[in-house]
Design a protein around this motif. Structure first.
Motif, PDB file in Angstrom:
ATOM      1  N   GLU A 154     -27.054 -39.751  94.862  1.00  0.00           N
ATOM      2  CA  GLU A 154     -27.332 -38.949  93.921  1.00  0.00           C
ATOM      3  C   GLU A 154     -26.195 -38.284  93.047  1.00  0.00           C
ATOM      4  O   GLU A 154     -26.149 -38.078  91.941  1.00  0.00           O
ATOM      5  CB  GLU A 154     -28.425 -37.990  94.537  1.00  0.00           C
ATOM      6  CG  GLU A 154     -28.976 -37.071  93.460  1.00  0.00           C
ATOM      7  CD  GLU A 154     -30.056 -36.122  94.142  1.00  0.00           C
ATOM      8  OE1 GLU A 154     -30.146 -34.998  93.845  1.00  0.00           O
ATOM      9  OE2 GLU A 154     -30.838 -36.584  94.814  1.00  0.00           O
ATOM     10  N   LEU A 155     -25.381 -37.559  93.819  1.00  0.00           N
ATOM     11  CA  LEU A 155     -24.368 -36.987  93.463  1.00  0.00           C
ATOM     12  C   LEU A 155     -23.407 -37.799  92.453  1.00  0.00           C
ATOM     13  O   LEU A 155     -22.822 -37.354  91.568  1.00  0.00           O
ATOM     14  CB  LEU A 155     -23.544 -36.161  94.604  1.00  0.00           C
ATOM     15  CG  LEU A 155     -23.976 -34.826  95.012  1.00  0.00           C
ATOM     16  CD1 LEU A 155     -23.450 -34.489  96.291  1.00  0.00           C
ATOM     17  CD2 LEU A 155     -23.938 -33.772  94.129  1.00  0.00           C
ATOM     18  N   ALA A 156     -23.103 -38.989  93.102  1.00  0.00           N
ATOM     19  CA  ALA A 156     -22.197 -39.916  92.419  1.00  0.00           C
ATOM     20  C   ALA A 156     -22.944 -40.151  90.856  1.00  0.00           C
ATOM     21  O   ALA A 156     -22.172 -40.611  90.051  1.00  0.00           O
ATOM     22  CB  ALA A 156     -22.182 -41.024  93.239  1.00  0.00           C
ATOM     23  N   LEU A 157     -24.211 -40.434  91.111  1.00  0.00           N
ATOM     24  CA  LEU A 157     -24.923 -40.772  89.733  1.00  0.00           C
ATOM     25  C   LEU A 157     -24.801 -39.638  88.976  1.00  0.00           C
ATOM     26  O   LEU A 157     -24.776 -39.728  87.436  1.00  0.00           O
ATOM     27  CB  LEU A 157     -26.528 -41.230  90.163  1.00  0.00           C
ATOM     28  CG  LEU A 157     -26.433 -42.664  90.459  1.00  0.00           C
ATOM     29  CD1 LEU A 157     -27.758 -42.738  91.128  1.00  0.00           C
ATOM     30  CD2 LEU A 157     -25.928 -43.524  89.708  1.00  0.00           C
ATOM     31  N   LYS A 158     -24.962 -38.575  89.231  1.00  0.00           N
ATOM     32  CA  LYS A 158     -25.031 -37.275  88.305  1.00  0.00           C
ATOM     33  C   LYS A 158     -23.602 -37.012  87.961  1.00  0.00           C
ATOM     34  O   LYS A 158     -23.319 -36.769  86.698  1.00  0.00           O
ATOM     35  CB  LYS A 158     -25.415 -36.102  89.159  1.00  0.00           C
ATOM     36  CG  LYS A 158     -26.972 -35.971  89.337  1.00  0.00           C
ATOM     37  CD  LYS A 158     -27.428 -34.800  90.158  1.00  0.00           C
ATOM     38  CE  LYS A 158     -29.008 -34.916  90.533  1.00  0.00           C
ATOM     39  NZ  LYS A 158     -29.325 -33.949  91.182  1.00  0.00           N
ATOM     40  N   ILE A 159     -22.576 -37.400  88.624  1.00  0.00           N
ATOM     41  CA  ILE A 159     -21.167 -37.370  88.107  1.00  0.00           C
ATOM     42  C   ILE A 159     -20.956 -38.424  86.796  1.00  0.00           C
ATOM     43  O   ILE A 159     -20.416 -38.099  86.028  1.00  0.00           O
ATOM     44  CB  ILE A 159     -20.130 -37.394  89.352  1.00  0.00           C
ATOM     45  CG1 ILE A 159     -19.983 -36.326  90.055  1.00  0.00           C
ATOM     46  CG2 ILE A 159     -18.776 -37.778  88.679  1.00  0.00           C
ATOM     47  CD1 ILE A 159     -19.431 -36.540  91.429  1.00  0.00           C
TER      48      ILE A 159
END
Length: 136
Positions: A45-50
């Motif tokens: 999720e964090l990687a996608l938000k980045i």
């Protein structure tokens, strides 16, 4: 146009990713499979938000992206075409997207080592790992 954004910038999101990765590694080392899987989803999720921030060329994530919907985030990240062109990557994303949700935090130790390993490989495989592609 006044777009509401989260307080944290991309650098802070990357720091959060690194912290969650350390926690993920510690949970796997302690054989806490359910906790590791919970963190695995948060890593993606964090990687996608980045990636959404990169794709939109913004330094702060718009609040509309403060969701836990991995499919939506993938679509907005600009990486969907890459995954669709690579069946292994697409399969690995599907493994995580179908087995992870924020509701896991309410469940007990229902995740086996085998399921945790499957998600680990889907994220970190050197050729077709989703995080290998996203490179947060």
């Amino acid at each position: 146009m006044n777009v509401k954004v989260i307080t944290q910038d991309v650098a802070t999101l990357r720091q959060a990713f690194q912290q969650r990765k350390r926690e993920y590694d510690a949970l796997r080392a302690a054989e806490e499979w359910a906790g590791a899987v919970m963190h695995a989803g948060m890593l993606l999720e964090l990687a996608l938000k980045i990636a959404v921030c990169k794709n939109m060329n913004v330094t702060h994530l718009p609040r509309v992206f403060q969701v836990h919907d991995l499919d939506f985030l993938l679509y907005c990240s600009g990486s969907l075409n890459i995954l669709q062109a690579n069946p292994d990557l697409l399969r690995n994303f599907g493994i995580i997207a179908t087995r992870w949700s924020m509701e896991l935090r309410y469940e007990g130790p229902v995740i086996t080592q085998a399921k945790s390993d499957e998600i680990h490989n889907a994220l970190f495989d050197s050729v077709s790992g989703v995080l290998t592609l996203l490179n947060p």
